[in-house]
Write an enzyme that holds these catalytic residues in place. Structure first.
Site, PDB file in Angstrom:
ATOM      1  N   HIS A   1       0.815  -1.219   0.000  1.00  0.00           N
ATOM      2  CA  HIS A   1       0.000   0.000   0.000  1.00  0.00           C
ATOM      3  C   HIS A   1       0.848   1.270   0.000  1.00  0.00           C
ATOM      4  CE1 HIS A   1      -3.851  -2.149   1.687  1.00  0.00           C
ATOM      5  NE2 HIS A   1      -3.634  -2.385   0.410  1.00  0.00           N
TER       6      HIS A   1
ATOM      7  N   CYS B   1       4.942  10.998 -14.035  1.00  0.00           N
ATOM      8  CA  CYS B   1       5.801  10.001 -14.692  1.00  0.00           C
ATOM      9  C   CYS B   1       5.922   8.701 -13.906  1.00  0.00           C
ATOM     10  CB  CYS B   1       7.198  10.582 -14.972  1.00  0.00           C
ATOM     11  SG  CYS B   1       8.237  10.738 -13.507  1.00  0.00           S
TER      12      CYS B   1
HETATM   13  P1  OAD Z   1      -7.473  -2.093  10.402  1.00  0.00           P
HETATM   14  O1  OAD Z   1      -7.434  -0.885  11.293  1.00  0.00           O
HETATM   15  O2  OAD Z   1      -8.644  -2.222   9.497  1.00  0.00           O
HETATM   16  O3  OAD Z   1      -7.396  -3.417  11.273  1.00  0.00           O
HETATM   17  C1  OAD Z   1      -6.427  -3.590  12.272  1.00  0.00           C
HETATM   18  C2  OAD Z   1      -6.670  -4.932  12.934  1.00  0.00           C
HETATM   19  O4  OAD Z   1      -5.649  -5.130  13.896  1.00  0.00           O
HETATM   20  C3  OAD Z   1      -8.026  -5.059  13.658  1.00  0.00           C
HETATM   21  O5  OAD Z   1      -8.650  -6.283  13.306  1.00  0.00           O
HETATM   22  C4  OAD Z   1      -7.628  -5.037  15.139  1.00  0.00           C
HETATM   23  O6  OAD Z   1      -8.471  -5.861  15.938  1.00  0.00           O
HETATM   24  C5  OAD Z   1      -6.236  -5.629  15.084  1.00  0.00           C
HETATM   25  N1  OAD Z   1      -5.368  -5.206  16.188  1.00  0.00           N
HETATM   26  C6  OAD Z   1      -5.374  -4.039  16.873  1.00  0.00           C
HETATM   27  N2  OAD Z   1      -4.409  -4.028  17.793  1.00  0.00           N
HETATM   28  C7  OAD Z   1      -3.759  -5.225  17.700  1.00  0.00           C
HETATM   29  C8  OAD Z   1      -2.661  -5.822  18.393  1.00  0.00           C
HETATM   30  N3  OAD Z   1      -2.011  -5.186  19.368  1.00  0.00           N
HETATM   31  N4  OAD Z   1      -2.273  -7.075  18.026  1.00  0.00           N
HETATM   32  C9  OAD Z   1      -2.917  -7.740  17.036  1.00  0.00           C
HETATM   33  N5  OAD Z   1      -3.959  -7.215  16.352  1.00  0.00           N
HETATM   34  C10 OAD Z   1      -4.372  -5.979  16.671  1.00  0.00           C
HETATM   35  O7  OAD Z   1      -6.093  -2.099   9.588  1.00  0.00           O
HETATM   36  P2  OAD Z   1      -5.696  -2.914   8.269  1.00  0.00           P
HETATM   37  O8  OAD Z   1      -6.400  -4.228   8.225  1.00  0.00           O
HETATM   38  O9  OAD Z   1      -4.225  -2.903   8.195  1.00  0.00           O
HETATM   39  O10 OAD Z   1      -5.042   1.072   3.316  1.00  0.00           O
HETATM   40  O11 OAD Z   1      -6.279  -1.968   7.155  1.00  0.00           O
HETATM   41  C11 OAD Z   1      -6.105  -2.331   5.800  1.00  0.00           C
HETATM   42  C12 OAD Z   1      -5.949  -1.094   4.958  1.00  0.00           C
HETATM   43  O12 OAD Z   1      -7.058  -0.222   5.158  1.00  0.00           O
HETATM   44  C13 OAD Z   1      -4.772  -0.235   5.292  1.00  0.00           C
HETATM   45  O13 OAD Z   1      -3.558  -0.690   4.717  1.00  0.00           O
HETATM   46  C14 OAD Z   1      -5.158   1.079   4.739  1.00  0.00           C
HETATM   47  C15 OAD Z   1      -6.572   1.146   5.179  1.00  0.00           C
HETATM   48  O14 OAD Z   1      -7.387   1.909   4.407  1.00  0.00           O
HETATM   49  C16 OAD Z   1      -4.397   2.056   2.708  1.00  0.00           C
HETATM   50  O15 OAD Z   1      -3.822   2.948   3.286  1.00  0.00           O
HETATM   51  C17 OAD Z   1      -4.424   1.976   1.229  1.00  0.00           C
END
Ligand code: OAD
Length: 243
Positions: free
Chosen positions: A109, A120
């Site tokens: 990402h 470009c």
């Molecule tokens: P999310 O914020 O959607 O999910 C984070 C997950 O981590 C949740 O399921 C939480 O329960 C879990 N979590 C929180 N604290 C934790 C801990 N200490 N140990 C283990 N798990 C924990 O984030 P992503 O799934 O990364 O995209 O989001 C995906 C994408 O959505 C991101 O990359 C971003 C966003 O829009 C872009 O920036 C393009």
């Protein structure tokens, strides 16, 4: 030595949560006070470039105040010591995996510490603020933007990721809600090609039912324990693959 399985690891915001970086879908569904559509879409950039640039400038500057946690360090150790194929695919735009020492790493990402020329396509390491209309050193266009894959844009390195998923024996998802595709579909791709699948997350993700095994708890505790168990047969050369 036991033939080591090929491993693909997908990480999300949960792996950096214990370093103090806010997850995306925390309470209220806001990311650092903003709706994702206001800072993470091409439309938002076209509508209010100053807001979008300022938002990522603040996130980039905040990296100076955080450190990798035990989960990042454990994955870097796994990368260094794993005798077989391994790929860490992160959805995170922070630099904590590489600061912990991970090398076999893809930022699907994008990266806060990179800038992208919208004209470009050149990508450049970027450490400081990025004002709108900054000129590209390659083509001269006043078109440098944060190197973040916005919603509706194609993630980076999908060919390499698909190839790794199609040959992996073990797929592990760590700290991601499973809300954003294509990353949310990696578990199905890996399982389709015969991989074992493990989820490590604070709570069941949207696609939790797709995994053979789920371990619920904080990444900084569960990931080091999992890495220790995975590496044990290759340090003792005595027991079969540990999951
Ligand atoms: P999310 O914020 O959607 O999910 C984070 C997950 O981590 C949740 O399921 C939480 O329960 C879990 N979590 C929180 N604290 C934790 C801990 N200490 N140990 C283990 N798990 C924990 O984030 P992503 O799934 O990364 O995209 O989001 C995906 C994408 O959505 C991101 O990359 C971003 C966003 O829009 C872009 O920036 C393009």
């Amino acid at each position: 030595m036991i033939d080591p399985p090929n491993v693909v690891i997908l990480t999300g915001a949960g792996v950096s949560a214990e370093s103090g970086i806010a997850t995306f879908r925390g309470p209220g569904g806001l990311w650092e006070g903003h709706r994702v559509e206001d800072v993470c879409t091409p439309e938002a950039l076209a509508r209010d470039a100053a807001l979008v640039h300022r938002f990522y400038d603040l996130r980039r500057a905040a990296l100076a105040g955080v450190e990798p946690n035990a989960a990042h360090r454990a994955l870097a150790r796994l990368d260094a010591e794993w005798p077989g194929e391994l790929l860490i695919v992160t959805q995170n735009v922070d630099d904590l995996h590489e600061r912990a020492g991970a090398k076999r790493l893809l930022h699907m990402h994008g990266e806060l510490k990179s800038a992208l020329c919208a004209a470009c396509g050149a990508r450049r390491p970027w450490a400081d603020g990025l004002p709108p209309a900054t000129a590209c050193a390659d083509c001269g266009a006043a078109a440098m933007r944060p190197d973040i894959v916005f919603f509706g844009e194609m993630p980076y390195d999908m060919d390499r990721i698909e190839a790794a998923l199609s040959t992996c024996d073990l797929f592990v998802s760590i700290g991601t809600s499973g809300a954003v595709y294509p990353a949310a579909g990696f578990v199905q791709t890996a399982a389709h090609w015969g991989a074992a699948t493990l989820e490590i997350n604070l709570e069941p993700s949207a696609g939790s039912f797709l995994f053979e095994e789920s371990r619920m708890g904080p990444a900084a505790t569960l990931v080091p324990a999992w890495v220790d168990a995975l590496l044990t047969p290759y340090s003792t050369q005595s027991s079969p693959m540990s999951r």
